[in-house]
Design an enzyme around this catalytic site. Structure first.
Site, PDB file in Angstrom:
ATOM      1  N   ASN A   1       0.872  -1.177   0.000  1.00  0.00           N
ATOM      2  CA  ASN A   1       0.000   0.000   0.000  1.00  0.00           C
ATOM      3  C   ASN A   1       0.909   1.226   0.000  1.00  0.00           C
ATOM      4  O   ASN A   1       1.523   1.554   1.014  1.00  0.00           O
ATOM      5  CB  ASN A   1      -0.893  -0.029   1.248  1.00  0.00           C
ATOM      6  CG  ASN A   1      -1.715   1.237   1.397  1.00  0.00           C
ATOM      7  OD1 ASN A   1      -1.746   2.084   0.502  1.00  0.00           O
ATOM      8  ND2 ASN A   1      -2.377   1.381   2.537  1.00  0.00           N
ATOM      9  N   TRP A   2       0.972   1.886  -1.145  1.00  0.00           N
ATOM     10  CA  TRP A   2       1.911   3.008  -1.289  1.00  0.00           C
ATOM     11  C   TRP A   2       1.375   4.301  -0.671  1.00  0.00           C
ATOM     12  O   TRP A   2       2.083   5.309  -0.643  1.00  0.00           O
ATOM     13  CB  TRP A   2       2.228   3.237  -2.762  1.00  0.00           C
ATOM     14  CG  TRP A   2       3.024   2.138  -3.407  1.00  0.00           C
ATOM     15  CD1 TRP A   2       3.365   0.919  -2.864  1.00  0.00           C
ATOM     16  CD2 TRP A   2       3.587   2.149  -4.725  1.00  0.00           C
ATOM     17  NE1 TRP A   2       4.100   0.188  -3.759  1.00  0.00           N
ATOM     18  CE2 TRP A   2       4.255   0.917  -4.913  1.00  0.00           C
ATOM     19  CE3 TRP A   2       3.587   3.074  -5.770  1.00  0.00           C
ATOM     20  CZ2 TRP A   2       4.915   0.604  -6.103  1.00  0.00           C
ATOM     21  CZ3 TRP A   2       4.245   2.762  -6.950  1.00  0.00           C
ATOM     22  CH2 TRP A   2       4.910   1.536  -7.105  1.00  0.00           C
ATOM     23  N   LYS A   3       0.125   4.284  -0.233  1.00  0.00           N
ATOM     24  CA  LYS A   3      -0.485   5.479   0.377  1.00  0.00           C
ATOM     25  C   LYS A   3      -0.279   6.694  -0.537  1.00  0.00           C
ATOM     26  O   LYS A   3      -0.317   6.545  -1.750  1.00  0.00           O
ATOM     27  CB  LYS A   3       0.061   5.681   1.805  1.00  0.00           C
ATOM     28  CG  LYS A   3      -0.117   4.399   2.641  1.00  0.00           C
ATOM     29  CD  LYS A   3       0.094   4.582   4.114  1.00  0.00           C
ATOM     30  CE  LYS A   3      -0.123   3.227   4.828  1.00  0.00           C
ATOM     31  NZ  LYS A   3      -0.021   3.322   6.271  1.00  0.00           N
ATOM     32  N   HIS A  10      -9.391   1.221   4.932  1.00  0.00           N
ATOM     33  CA  HIS A  10      -8.131   1.396   5.654  1.00  0.00           C
ATOM     34  C   HIS A  10      -8.356   2.310   6.860  1.00  0.00           C
ATOM     35  O   HIS A  10      -9.169   3.234   6.797  1.00  0.00           O
ATOM     36  CB  HIS A  10      -7.078   1.994   4.717  1.00  0.00           C
ATOM     37  CG  HIS A  10      -5.709   1.945   5.296  1.00  0.00           C
ATOM     38  ND1 HIS A  10      -5.263   2.874   6.204  1.00  0.00           N
ATOM     39  CD2 HIS A  10      -4.699   1.061   5.126  1.00  0.00           C
ATOM     40  CE1 HIS A  10      -4.024   2.551   6.573  1.00  0.00           C
ATOM     41  NE2 HIS A  10      -3.661   1.465   5.935  1.00  0.00           N
ATOM     42  N   GLU A  59      -6.726   4.684   7.965  1.00  0.00           N
ATOM     43  CA  GLU A  59      -6.538   6.116   7.680  1.00  0.00           C
ATOM     44  C   GLU A  59      -7.795   6.709   7.055  1.00  0.00           C
ATOM     45  O   GLU A  59      -8.135   7.870   7.312  1.00  0.00           O
ATOM     46  CB  GLU A  59      -5.294   6.299   6.782  1.00  0.00           C
ATOM     47  CG  GLU A  59      -4.023   6.073   7.583  1.00  0.00           C
ATOM     48  CD  GLU A  59      -2.854   5.523   6.791  1.00  0.00           C
ATOM     49  OE1 GLU A  59      -2.867   5.583   5.552  1.00  0.00           O
ATOM     50  OE2 GLU A  59      -1.915   5.008   7.433  1.00  0.00           O
ATOM     51  N   GLU A 116      -5.244  -4.952  10.517  1.00  0.00           N
ATOM     52  CA  GLU A 116      -4.218  -3.930  10.728  1.00  0.00           C
ATOM     53  C   GLU A 116      -4.494  -3.207  12.039  1.00  0.00           C
ATOM     54  O   GLU A 116      -5.286  -2.256  12.070  1.00  0.00           O
ATOM     55  CB  GLU A 116      -4.240  -2.907   9.585  1.00  0.00           C
ATOM     56  CG  GLU A 116      -3.957  -3.482   8.223  1.00  0.00           C
ATOM     57  CD  GLU A 116      -3.396  -2.417   7.289  1.00  0.00           C
ATOM     58  OE1 GLU A 116      -2.303  -2.622   6.776  1.00  0.00           O
ATOM     59  OE2 GLU A 116      -4.040  -1.379   7.092  1.00  0.00           O
ATOM     60  N   GLY A 135       2.713   2.271  10.837  1.00  0.00           N
ATOM     61  CA  GLY A 135       3.669   3.373  10.720  1.00  0.00           C
ATOM     62  C   GLY A 135       4.382   3.703  12.019  1.00  0.00           C
ATOM     63  O   GLY A 135       5.011   4.758  12.131  1.00  0.00           O
ATOM     64  N   SER A 172       3.609  -2.169  10.320  1.00  0.00           N
ATOM     65  CA  SER A 172       5.054  -2.273  10.546  1.00  0.00           C
ATOM     66  C   SER A 172       5.633  -3.624  10.117  1.00  0.00           C
ATOM     67  O   SER A 172       6.525  -4.154  10.786  1.00  0.00           O
ATOM     68  CB  SER A 172       5.387  -1.962  12.014  1.00  0.00           C
ATOM     69  OG  SER A 172       5.031  -0.613  12.316  1.00  0.00           O
ATOM     70  N   GLY A 174       2.955  -1.123   4.249  1.00  0.00           N
ATOM     71  CA  GLY A 174       2.994   0.301   3.949  1.00  0.00           C
ATOM     72  C   GLY A 174       4.415   0.747   3.626  1.00  0.00           C
ATOM     73  O   GLY A 174       4.941   0.483   2.545  1.00  0.00           O
ATOM     74  N   GLY A 175       5.068   1.396   4.584  1.00  0.00           N
ATOM     75  CA  GLY A 175       6.372   2.014   4.366  1.00  0.00           C
ATOM     76  C   GLY A 175       7.392   1.129   3.658  1.00  0.00           C
ATOM     77  O   GLY A 175       8.079   1.584   2.727  1.00  0.00           O
TER      78      GLY A 175
HETATM   79  P1  13P Z   1       3.198   0.412   7.670  1.00  0.00           P
HETATM   80  O1  13P Z   1       3.677  -0.896   7.037  1.00  0.00           O
HETATM   81  O2  13P Z   1       3.940   1.607   7.169  1.00  0.00           O
HETATM   82  O3  13P Z   1       3.121   0.300   9.148  1.00  0.00           O
HETATM   83  O4  13P Z   1       1.685   0.616   7.150  1.00  0.00           O
HETATM   84  C1  13P Z   1       0.793  -0.432   7.230  1.00  0.00           C
HETATM   85  C2  13P Z   1      -0.414  -0.080   6.453  1.00  0.00           C
HETATM   86  O5  13P Z   1      -1.152   0.820   6.804  1.00  0.00           O
HETATM   87  C3  13P Z   1      -0.689  -0.859   5.235  1.00  0.00           C
HETATM   88  O6  13P Z   1      -1.965  -0.606   4.749  1.00  0.00           O
END
Ligand code: 13P
Length: 254
Positions: free
Chosen positions: A10-12, A95, A97, A167, A173, A213, A234-235
């Site tokens: 997920n590149w956000k 998600h 967020e 999640e 994050g 994470s 994510g990251g």
């Molecule tokens: P991180 O891997 O950066 O913690 O993010 C997880 C995420 O929100 C994937 O959708």
């Protein structure tokens, strides 16, 4: 039943179209065909260039959100059939967020999921508790409400196009992933709920990703849990090396 492991990046809100194409090219040099399903979810504006860059590879393309109507006067929104038309394979929905920053609730996630399943697209539906909910021992109350809410009115035939992603919000994050035991506990509960709502075969087939994470260092342990069927990253999905090492970790568990 062996469920095929599924890793999605997920590149956000990162990467322009040109940067996305570059990252896909880097990924392609590091990933070999394997038993693992792999997808990336760039921002809307990078979907087409990512699609062009991944042509001929086994990488799948996901979007990060969509609207529940097919079209209409919804300034700034994107409809599921539009994503289908640019060769997306699926959409991430719900998600945390989106839930916390954009006020998406279970009913809205359900409407979006129905709209996605009206197309040929697949969906990754995210669920997870906040830190204060976990500390108040409300994890299962929250997660089970989210799963029931998202799947309301969804048929067992449609279920095969859905992946759930657990999640925990406190792990996103933060560098503080759930332990393998914490993830396994909730994943097993989610699978039990799918069994209760649908059937044992449906529960056995349902893929449940862990997100929060995920890094090369913890991927194999998390993915080695019996009910952890993949990861939503994510990251670490923004760095070709890290994402490839996470996928290598998934392969170790097959
Ligand atoms: P991180 O891997 O950066 O913690 O993010 C997880 C995420 O929100 C994937 O959708």
């Amino acid at each position: 039943m062996t469920r095929r492991k599924f890793i999605c990046g997920n590149w956000k809100m990162f990467k322009t179209g040109a940067e996305a194409a570059q990252l896909v090219r880097e990924l392609r040099t590091r990933l070999s065909e394997s038993g693992v399903q792999i997808a990336i979810a760039p921002p809307f504006t990078a979907l087409e260039s990512a699609h062009a860059a991944l042509a001929g590879s086994h990488l799948q393309l996901y979007a990060q959100n969509c609207h529940f109507e097919k079209q209409g006067a919804f300034t700034g929104e994107i409809a599921a059939p539009m994503l289908e038309a640019i060769s997306c394979h699926g959409v991430i929905l719900g998600h945390s967020e989106r839930r916390t920053l954009f006020a998406e609730d279970d009913a809205l996630v359900n409407k979006k999921l129905r709209a996605v399943l009206d197309t040929r697209l697949a969906a990754i539906v995210c669920i997870g508790e906040t830190l204060s909910e976990r500390e108040a021992n409300r994890t299962w109350e929250v997660v089970s409400r989210q799963v029931r809410g998202a799947l309301s009115g969804i048929s067992s035939e449609q279920l095969s196009r859905i992946t759930l992603a657990y999640e925990p919000v406190w792990a996103i994050g933060t560098g503080r992933n759930a332990t393998a035991a914490q993830a396994q506990e909730v994943h097993a509960q989610i699978r039990g709920l799918v069994r209760e709502l649908y059937s044992a075969p449906a529960a056995d087939a349902m893929r449940i990703q862990y997100g929060g994470s995920v890094k090369p260092e913890n991927a194999a342990e998390l993915l080695g849990q019996p009910d952890v069927d993949g990861a939503l990253v994510g990251g670490a999905s923004l760095k070709a090396d890290d994402f490839a090492r996470i996928i290598a970790g998934a392969k170790l568990t097959i």
